[in-house]
Scaffold this active site. Structure first.
Site, mmCIF file in Angstrom:
data_model
loop_
_atom_site.group_PDB
_atom_site.id
_atom_site.type_symbol
_atom_site.label_atom_id
_atom_site.label_comp_id
_atom_site.label_asym_id
_atom_site.label_seq_id
_atom_site.Cartn_x
_atom_site.Cartn_y
_atom_site.Cartn_z
ATOM 1 N N ASP A 14 0.856 -1.187 0.000
ATOM 2 C CA ASP A 14 0.000 0.000 0.000
ATOM 3 C C ASP A 14 0.890 1.234 0.000
ATOM 4 O OD1 ASP A 14 -2.748 1.133 0.180
ATOM 5 O OD2 ASP A 14 -1.945 2.023 2.009
ATOM 6 N N GLU A 64 -6.545 17.768 1.540
ATOM 7 C CA GLU A 64 -7.488 16.657 1.446
ATOM 8 C C GLU A 64 -6.801 15.331 1.769
ATOM 9 O OE1 GLU A 64 -8.828 15.940 -2.506
ATOM 10 O OE2 GLU A 64 -10.357 14.478 -1.914
ATOM 11 N N HIS A 165 -5.697 6.326 7.386
ATOM 12 C CA HIS A 165 -4.998 5.417 6.491
ATOM 13 C C HIS A 165 -3.502 5.472 6.809
ATOM 14 C CE1 HIS A 165 -8.148 4.748 3.221
ATOM 15 N NE2 HIS A 165 -8.748 5.449 4.180
ATOM 16 N N ASP A 170 -2.348 -0.633 6.554
ATOM 17 C CA ASP A 170 -3.286 -1.055 5.508
ATOM 18 C C ASP A 170 -2.779 -2.290 4.771
ATOM 19 O OD1 ASP A 170 -4.920 0.976 6.233
ATOM 20 O OD2 ASP A 170 -4.809 2.089 4.352
#
Length: 242
Positions: A14, A64, A165, A170
């Site tokens: 990831d 973001e 995250h 992950d």
């Protein structure tokens, strides 16, 4: 679709990035990798080996994106640049199969990073084959939510630590999801003589175990059985009597 890979060594991977756009748009906007997390699986078993790096992207991280992964510009300011970790990363994944969720996202960023190396690095697909767990999930669960959180809930996998995250966390969660999604026991080990062995195969019982007790029918039970067969025979041939 063959959901169980034949690859013996797999790297569950990831990444986290400076922006959340993916594919060609992400490359056009110049977004970069800021975290890589990988765990190693050999013969469908986690080995405990992992690869983890935070990376200085040499550019500003979108607000973001920070809201999603929590990695700030200040945190990565003194981390190594991708070029400084590229060789160790390539050596870790070389020859293995990359397993990623929405693999196009991660691979497009990796290819972009490799293209910025001097000399230019390889394409990810030239280093190793790639398996997309999102495509597997869509095949197994069409029309349903198939993001990582939804799959954890579906397969009973604890993701309570996943407030934000993070690439390594992950990857660890995805490894559990992938192994559950592609089916627990994957081979039958008929040669194992160890009692109770569950080394990827059938549980075997010791030859010296106590014999099972055989319980025979009583005379009354046999008589009742014959009466039932007589009723069946009235409607035609009774296959239980030959």
């Amino acid at each position: 679709m063959n959901i169980v890979s034949s690859s013996k060594r797999q790297i569950i991977l990831d990444t986290e990035t400076t922006g959340m756009n993916q594919g060609a748009g992400a490359i056009f906007l110049g977004h970069r990798i800021i975290e890589i997390g990988c765990v190693e699986v050999i013969n469908r078993r986690l080995t405990g080996r992992h690869y983890h790096e935070y990376i200085n992207p040499q550019q500003i991280i979108d607000e973001e994106a920070i809201e999603v992964h929590g990695i700030t510009n200040e945190f990565v300011a003194h981390k190594p640049k991708f070029a400084e970790v590229a060789q160790s990363f390539i050596e870790f994944i070389d020859g293995a199969e990359i397993v990623a969720h929405n693999a196009n996202f991660d691979v497009s960023f990796m290819d972009h990073e490799f293209s910025l190396l001097q000399p230019v690095g390889p394409k990810t697909a030239d280093i190793c084959p790639i398996l997309d767990t999102l495509e597997i999930a869509k095949f197994l669960h069409p029309g349903q939510k198939n993001n990582l959180d939804a799959l954890c809930k579906r397969y009973g996998i604890d993701n309570s630590r996943r407030d934000l995250h993070g690439a390594l966390l992950d990857a660890e969660i995805l490894a559990d999801v992938y192994l559950m999604m592609t089916g627990g026991q994957t081979k039958f080990n008929l040669s194992s003589e160890k009692e109770g062995s569950e080394d990827g195969g059938i549980r075997r019982l010791s030859q010296s175990r106590n014999k099972l007790k055989v319980i025979t029918a009583t005379a009354d039970e046999l008589a009742m059985h014959e009466e039932r067969l007589n009723l069946v025979a009235k409607s035609g041939q009774c296959i239980w009597r030959g």
